[in-house]
Design an enzyme around this catalytic site. Sequence first.
Site, PDB file in Angstrom:
ATOM      1  N   ASP A   1     -42.330 -19.425 -30.062  1.00  0.00           N
ATOM      2  CA  ASP A   1     -42.888 -18.935 -31.318  1.00  0.00           C
ATOM      3  C   ASP A   1     -42.391 -19.764 -32.490  1.00  0.00           C
ATOM      4  OD1 ASP A   1     -40.327 -17.743 -30.713  1.00  0.00           O
ATOM      5  OD2 ASP A   1     -40.598 -16.414 -32.433  1.00  0.00           O
TER       6      ASP A   1
ATOM      7  N   GLU B   1     -38.486 -15.222 -30.552  1.00  0.00           N
ATOM      8  CA  GLU B   1     -37.121 -15.550 -30.970  1.00  0.00           C
ATOM      9  C   GLU B   1     -36.983 -15.395 -32.476  1.00  0.00           C
ATOM     10  OE1 GLU B   1     -33.772 -17.991 -32.446  1.00  0.00           O
ATOM     11  OE2 GLU B   1     -35.913 -18.201 -32.894  1.00  0.00           O
TER      12      GLU B   1
END
Length: 384
Positions: free
Chosen positions: A73, A135
């Site tokens: 991400d 994350e």
Amino acid sequence: MSLSSREMLARLIAFPSVSTSSNLDLIHFCRDWLQSHGVESTLVMSPEGDKANLYATIGPRVEGGIVLSGHTDVVPVEGQAWTSDPWTLTERDGRLYGRGTTDMKGFDALVLALVPDMVQAPLKRPIHIALSYDEELACRGAPSMVRAMADTIPTPAAVIVGEPTRHAVVTGHKASVQLRTHVTGYAVHSSRIDQGVSAVMNAARLITWHEDVMEENRRRVDPANPFEPPYTTLHCGMIVGGTAANIVSSSAWFFSDIRAIPTEDPVEYMERYKAYIRDVIEPRMKAVVPETGIAVELIAEVPGLRPETDGEAERLMRRLTGDNGTHVVSYGTEAGLFQKVGWSTVVCGPGDIAQAHQPDEYIEISEFAAGERVLRRLVSDLCA
């Protein structure tokens, strides 16, 4: 089929895998890429089914392998002044621009591009690839993946979390908690505030508590502490509340985080915060209107990374990079999650954290090339 590291990076950058969106297109690309080289992978889905972690093993299924960990991400680009398309890899002045080039699709691309070489290499110990989701949202995705890996793969000797450190071997970072505080007040016209309870004003008291405690920490700092800043921090990053300027607010909420140095526990700070609410703030509110109150929700907890005594991951990466310095960072990573299951872990990867989350994010071509050299040394090391 093969792709150069730069071609792989261009492919990954083209997926706008912002944390608020699904990463499944990117994960399916990674899974198909691995499958095309005969590597089976496992997906660990999010509870909602719209995101996934991926892990895979290359080489013999024996203990002593190495985990290469990255997240898929990225943070949003809205509101940032980019001079090129953030979802198209662009080269300028010895740099590769694009969202995620440094944080941290650069590392992911290097790992994936080397899969054909890993498959062909006479590995005596395995390489485990671990790619997570969310994350950037307080490491929400990785815990389920780490648990699944701990249950299914042979115990690795070391975990390398490839966050950007310019290949400095980082052996410690702060632990953190993220909190959501909701204040329930009682609305009246502001001319009769004595009969109401302001959610916004009480939220302000709580936010000031965060700053006051942080100032206490700053005043008693240990000069030898290597962190920047060298004390536990408390921060409020978002607040919402109220309906009109002349109405005592009935509701307010805010997000805050606590990032603790290794000698302190952010959960203890959270409990201290709750005690302040229970013993000082709520009694004043309830004395006016009993139905008012404050709720604190733990949104996420990210364990810290502690320096290890004679850690295998540290020894390995010092040998591969030549770095012999002592390095810690204040930001959080997924490293502590791997360390928590008993695996030796360090943070070490290409790029500079100063570029993370910035407009015109880039990785220097020289850093990207250095990252490939380090990983090639790792593959050779696992063949010895």
